[in-house]
Design an enzyme around this catalytic site. Structure first.
Site, mmCIF file in Angstrom:
data_model
loop_
_atom_site.group_PDB
_atom_site.id
_atom_site.type_symbol
_atom_site.label_atom_id
_atom_site.label_comp_id
_atom_site.label_asym_id
_atom_site.label_seq_id
_atom_site.Cartn_x
_atom_site.Cartn_y
_atom_site.Cartn_z
ATOM 1 N N THR A 1 35.242 -17.558 -5.878
ATOM 2 C CA THR A 1 35.838 -16.245 -6.068
ATOM 3 C C THR A 1 36.486 -15.763 -4.774
ATOM 4 O O THR A 1 35.987 -16.062 -3.676
ATOM 5 C CB THR A 1 34.771 -15.228 -6.543
ATOM 6 O OG1 THR A 1 35.312 -13.913 -6.477
ATOM 7 C CG2 THR A 1 33.511 -15.268 -5.691
ATOM 8 N N TYR B 1 25.580 -11.779 -6.360
ATOM 9 C CA TYR B 1 26.395 -12.746 -7.121
ATOM 10 C C TYR B 1 27.412 -13.439 -6.219
ATOM 11 O O TYR B 1 27.512 -14.677 -6.201
ATOM 12 C CB TYR B 1 27.117 -12.045 -8.294
ATOM 13 C CG TYR B 1 28.419 -12.736 -8.645
ATOM 14 C CD1 TYR B 1 28.412 -13.980 -9.288
ATOM 15 C CD2 TYR B 1 29.663 -12.193 -8.282
ATOM 16 C CE1 TYR B 1 29.601 -14.641 -9.559
ATOM 17 C CE2 TYR B 1 30.843 -12.846 -8.554
ATOM 18 C CZ TYR B 1 30.818 -14.077 -9.197
ATOM 19 O OH TYR B 1 31.989 -14.732 -9.453
ATOM 20 N N HIS B 2 28.179 -12.626 -5.475
ATOM 21 C CA HIS B 2 29.212 -13.239 -4.634
ATOM 22 C C HIS B 2 28.579 -14.199 -3.615
ATOM 23 O O HIS B 2 29.170 -15.211 -3.253
ATOM 24 C CB HIS B 2 30.036 -12.157 -3.920
ATOM 25 C CG HIS B 2 31.001 -11.430 -4.823
ATOM 26 N ND1 HIS B 2 30.689 -10.259 -5.469
ATOM 27 C CD2 HIS B 2 32.276 -11.728 -5.191
ATOM 28 C CE1 HIS B 2 31.733 -9.858 -6.195
ATOM 29 N NE2 HIS B 2 32.713 -10.729 -6.039
ATOM 30 N N SER C 1 28.012 -8.930 -2.840
ATOM 31 C CA SER C 1 26.925 -8.748 -3.823
ATOM 32 C C SER C 1 26.086 -10.027 -3.829
ATOM 33 O O SER C 1 26.516 -11.073 -3.330
ATOM 34 C CB SER C 1 27.485 -8.505 -5.233
ATOM 35 O OG SER C 1 27.976 -9.725 -5.785
HETATM 36 P P1 NAD Z 1 31.563 -16.091 -18.583
HETATM 37 O O1 NAD Z 1 30.188 -15.560 -18.359
HETATM 38 O O2 NAD Z 1 32.331 -15.524 -19.711
HETATM 39 O O3 NAD Z 1 31.523 -17.681 -18.748
HETATM 40 C C1 NAD Z 1 30.536 -18.484 -18.179
HETATM 41 C C2 NAD Z 1 29.924 -19.330 -19.270
HETATM 42 O O4 NAD Z 1 28.951 -20.191 -18.675
HETATM 43 C C3 NAD Z 1 29.175 -18.474 -20.310
HETATM 44 O O5 NAD Z 1 29.592 -18.818 -21.613
HETATM 45 C C4 NAD Z 1 27.703 -18.811 -20.070
HETATM 46 O O6 NAD Z 1 26.940 -18.785 -21.264
HETATM 47 C C5 NAD Z 1 27.779 -20.197 -19.442
HETATM 48 N N1 NAD Z 1 26.667 -20.483 -18.548
HETATM 49 C C6 NAD Z 1 26.178 -19.731 -17.528
HETATM 50 N N2 NAD Z 1 25.117 -20.328 -16.972
HETATM 51 C C7 NAD Z 1 24.941 -21.508 -17.616
HETATM 52 C C8 NAD Z 1 23.997 -22.541 -17.510
HETATM 53 N N3 NAD Z 1 22.988 -22.490 -16.634
HETATM 54 N N4 NAD Z 1 24.103 -23.606 -18.346
HETATM 55 C C9 NAD Z 1 25.110 -23.665 -19.271
HETATM 56 N N5 NAD Z 1 26.019 -22.704 -19.425
HETATM 57 C C10 NAD Z 1 25.933 -21.623 -18.605
HETATM 58 O O7 NAD Z 1 32.357 -15.923 -17.207
HETATM 59 P P2 NAD Z 1 33.924 -16.075 -16.922
HETATM 60 O O8 NAD Z 1 34.482 -14.722 -16.705
HETATM 61 O O9 NAD Z 1 34.525 -16.983 -17.931
HETATM 62 O O10 NAD Z 1 33.891 -16.796 -15.511
HETATM 63 C C11 NAD Z 1 33.815 -18.198 -15.407
HETATM 64 C C12 NAD Z 1 33.688 -18.582 -13.943
HETATM 65 O O11 NAD Z 1 34.802 -18.076 -13.218
HETATM 66 C C13 NAD Z 1 32.454 -18.020 -13.259
HETATM 67 O O12 NAD Z 1 31.949 -18.966 -12.356
HETATM 68 C C14 NAD Z 1 32.971 -16.813 -12.509
HETATM 69 O O13 NAD Z 1 32.173 -16.538 -11.396
HETATM 70 C C15 NAD Z 1 34.362 -17.284 -12.114
HETATM 71 N N6 NAD Z 1 35.322 -16.198 -11.913
HETATM 72 C C16 NAD Z 1 35.637 -15.347 -12.945
HETATM 73 C C17 NAD Z 1 36.565 -14.341 -12.745
HETATM 74 C C18 NAD Z 1 36.935 -13.370 -13.829
HETATM 75 O O14 NAD Z 1 37.637 -12.394 -13.547
HETATM 76 N N7 NAD Z 1 36.517 -13.597 -15.082
HETATM 77 C C19 NAD Z 1 37.166 -14.198 -11.486
HETATM 78 C C20 NAD Z 1 36.829 -15.074 -10.447
HETATM 79 C C21 NAD Z 1 35.907 -16.068 -10.686
HETATM 80 N N1 USQ Z 2 35.395 -0.791 -9.951
HETATM 81 C C1 USQ Z 2 35.904 0.458 -10.203
HETATM 82 N N2 USQ Z 2 35.655 1.014 -11.416
HETATM 83 C C2 USQ Z 2 34.956 0.366 -12.387
HETATM 84 C C3 USQ Z 2 34.459 -0.920 -12.118
HETATM 85 C C4 USQ Z 2 34.695 -1.469 -10.882
HETATM 86 O O1 USQ Z 2 36.559 1.073 -9.354
HETATM 87 O O2 USQ Z 2 34.777 0.949 -13.472
HETATM 88 C C5 USQ Z 2 35.701 -1.402 -8.642
HETATM 89 C C6 USQ Z 2 34.531 -2.036 -7.921
HETATM 90 O O3 USQ Z 2 33.789 -1.075 -7.197
HETATM 91 C C7 USQ Z 2 35.240 -3.065 -7.047
HETATM 92 C C8 USQ Z 2 36.465 -3.447 -7.848
HETATM 93 O O4 USQ Z 2 36.615 -2.465 -8.864
HETATM 94 O O5 USQ Z 2 35.665 -2.478 -5.857
HETATM 95 C C9 USQ Z 2 36.345 -4.798 -8.511
HETATM 96 O O6 USQ Z 2 35.185 -4.764 -9.329
HETATM 97 P P1 USQ Z 2 35.149 -5.604 -10.690
HETATM 98 O O7 USQ Z 2 33.909 -5.226 -11.434
HETATM 99 O O8 USQ Z 2 36.447 -5.495 -11.379
HETATM 100 O O9 USQ Z 2 35.079 -7.084 -10.124
HETATM 101 P P2 USQ Z 2 33.992 -7.820 -9.242
HETATM 102 O O10 USQ Z 2 32.680 -7.146 -9.287
HETATM 103 O O11 USQ Z 2 34.612 -8.044 -7.893
HETATM 104 O O12 USQ Z 2 33.847 -9.196 -10.004
HETATM 105 C C10 USQ Z 2 34.904 -9.752 -10.786
HETATM 106 C C11 USQ Z 2 34.303 -10.812 -11.683
HETATM 107 C C12 USQ Z 2 33.710 -11.912 -10.809
HETATM 108 C C13 USQ Z 2 34.782 -12.441 -9.865
HETATM 109 C C14 USQ Z 2 35.421 -11.321 -9.058
HETATM 110 C C15 USQ Z 2 36.645 -11.782 -8.305
HETATM 111 O O13 USQ Z 2 33.286 -10.233 -12.496
HETATM 112 O O14 USQ Z 2 33.216 -12.962 -11.634
HETATM 113 O O15 USQ Z 2 34.183 -13.353 -8.975
HETATM 114 O O16 USQ Z 2 35.891 -10.298 -9.947
HETATM 115 S S1 USQ Z 2 36.860 -10.875 -6.787
HETATM 116 O O17 USQ Z 2 36.918 -9.464 -7.116
HETATM 117 O O18 USQ Z 2 38.058 -11.368 -6.174
HETATM 118 O O19 USQ Z 2 35.660 -11.146 -5.996
#
Ligand code: NAD
Ligand code: USQ
Length: 384
Positions: free
Chosen positions: A144, A181-182, A179
């Site tokens: 990310t 997570y991050h 976070s």
């Molecule tokens: P998502 O939760 O919709 O998809 C992840 C899938 O993986 C889910 O279906 C979940 O059931 C499965 N999963 C999780 N843990 C597992 C495990 N232990 N075994 C088998 N399956 C498992 O999330 P997403 O939004 O599709 O994101 C996918 C990836 O991309 C993640 O790694 C996320 O961190 C990364 N990412 C997402 C975004 C975004 O904006 N959606 C941005 C940056 C990075």
């Molecule tokens: N935010 C608001 N209002 C809301 C929700 C969030 O202002 O109602 C703000 C948050 O405080 C943050 C920003 O929006 O400053 C981004 O938050 P987000 O919830 O849109 O995204 P984030 O928590 O950063 O996570 C999401 C995905 C994660 C991915 C990440 C990419 O859930 O899987 O890794 O975006 S990045 O943001 O580049 O780290």
């Protein structure tokens, strides 16, 4: 090419499975369905009424005549990962199968540890299975942009030149995640670089920005829709603002709203993955791609959503609420992004264009968003 998608049932995994299958790749995938369960845990659901995986697979076959192979199982279980990788022998593994929510990881120690074990151990199991069974496989690993945090200098694409006390080196750009997570993504990065160093695993570590939108061209009927979350835990700000506009809830930038991130539309993220898969790294190469189309502050996002929402007769009122997170609300943000454009990536869906697709689609599911309205306002605080 045979591509294995870890996290096939997810927001990105399901559309990517169809996208790659429709473009000539042989696609199989894995999921433990935990995302569905974890969204229910916090009292919400996807705005789009997603079908069970069995029906998704049948519907895809009916629409295209093509098969997608699916394995239900947990990536945290090493023997399961070992068996599926040995059986399928993929040329490329796209690892999307992690818990993606920052707020979820901040709930308490159980949710922090669950996220850490799930993400870091699942990823390690994939690294070992590649080493044992498909040492030439390309691992496309989803990290990310948030790994870098928001430093007060430009953000390099993975590595940068450092000149320190008269000596020079090319080093990983500093990681300052915001976070629990991050942090898992940063741990994954170090584990991946180490696996590359000792075993020569070829890998692309994708620093992806926030993905937005709900539709791809492969979703030819509603049985093929991907999920779209809007609650405080699983919805990202941009997707939440769209859902909020649809039900007449105020759009909720947190705090001053200057938090700036990289964004890309779901369709463009598909394009990026395809390019990375079809242009793999060299043998024993580890490379980093920063992946986003456009930079926006959350205030900008709210203004765009509000403007487009008004065109559909929605109010789109903006209300900056108290920030539940600990983060910079005004900061410099200027990441590099050259590697994907150098391979041919051309952004096609600007935020505004994509909003014209997302908002009308979501309006079809207004009742589902309304039914879980209580899950919208943030209750999880980053502070003690
Ligand atoms: P998502 O939760 O919709 O998809 C992840 C899938 O993986 C889910 O279906 C979940 O059931 C499965 N999963 C999780 N843990 C597992 C495990 N232990 N075994 C088998 N399956 C498992 O999330 P997403 O939004 O599709 O994101 C996918 C990836 O991309 C993640 O790694 C996320 O961190 C990364 N990412 C997402 C975004 C975004 O904006 N959606 C941005 C940056 C990075
Ligand atoms: N935010 C608001 N209002 C809301 C929700 C969030 O202002 O109602 C703000 C948050 O405080 C943050 C920003 O929006 O400053 C981004 O938050 P987000 O919830 O849109 O995204 P984030 O928590 O950063 O996570 C999401 C995905 C994660 C991915 C990440 C990419 O859930 O899987 O890794 O975006 S990045 O943001 O580049 O780290």
């Amino acid at each position: 090419m045979k591509v294995m998608i870890m996290g096939m049932d997810g927001y990105l995994g399901w559309p990517l499975s169809m996208y790659l299958s429709g473009r000539g790749h042989d696609v199989c995938g894995v999921d433990n369905m935990s995302r569905r369960k974890n969204v229910v845990e916090i009292g919400s659901w996807s705005a789009t009424p997603i079908k069970p995986i069995k029906r998704r697979l049948e519907a895809y076959k009916e629409a295209t005549g093509k098969d997608l192979t699916f394995y239900r199982g947990d990536l945290v279980e090493p023997s399961f990962v070992d068996v599926v990788v040995e059986k399928e022998k993929p040329d490329c593994i796209v690892h999307l199968g992690e818990i993606p929510s920052a707020p979820y990881s901040m709930i308490d120690v159980e949710h922090c540890n669950y996220t850490h074990v799930n993400n870091v151990i699942g990823h390690n199991n994939i690294l070992f299975a590649i080493k044992d069974h498909v040492p030439n496989c390309h691992l496309l690993k989803l990290g990310t942009m948030g790994e870098y945090g928001t430093p007060n200098i430009d953000i390099a694409e993975g590595f940068f030149e450092v000149d320190y006390r008269g000596r020079k080196d090319k080093l990983p750009f500093p990681r300052q995640p915001g976070s629990w997570y991050h942090l898992t993504k940063v741990h994954d990065t170090w584990n991946l670089m180490f696996a590359n160093k000792i075993w020569g695993i070829r890998a692309t570590d994708v620093m992806q920005g926030v993905v937005h939108g709900v539709m791809t061209d492969d979703m030819v009927n509603d049985d093929l829709l991907t999920r779209f979350d809007f609650d405080e835990v699983w919805g990202t700000a941009i997707n939440r603002f769209c859902a909020q506009a649809v039900v007449g809830h105020e759009l909720t930038p947190y705090g001053k709203g200057g938090q700036t991130r990289g964004y890309l539309a779901l369709r463009d993220s598909m394009q990026c993955f395809k390019i990375a898969i079809e242009n793999p790294p060299d043998e024993r190469e580890y490379r980093v791609f920063n992946q986003y189309d456009e930079l926006y502050s959350v205030n900008d996002l709210a203004k765009y959503v509000s403007k487009v929402a008004e065109e559909y007769g929605l109010e789109g009122k903006i209300w900056n609420i108290e920030n539940p997170r600990v983060e910079a609300e005004e900061h410099y943000y200027n990441p590099d992004m050259e590697h994907l454009p150098n391979l041919g990536f051309k952004p096609t869906y600007t935020l505004e264009k994509e909003l014209h697709i997302t908002l009308p689609k979501l309006m079809e599911y207004k009742d589902r968003i309304e039914a879980k309205r209580d899950s919208i306002n943030p209750k999880i605080k980053w502070t003690a």
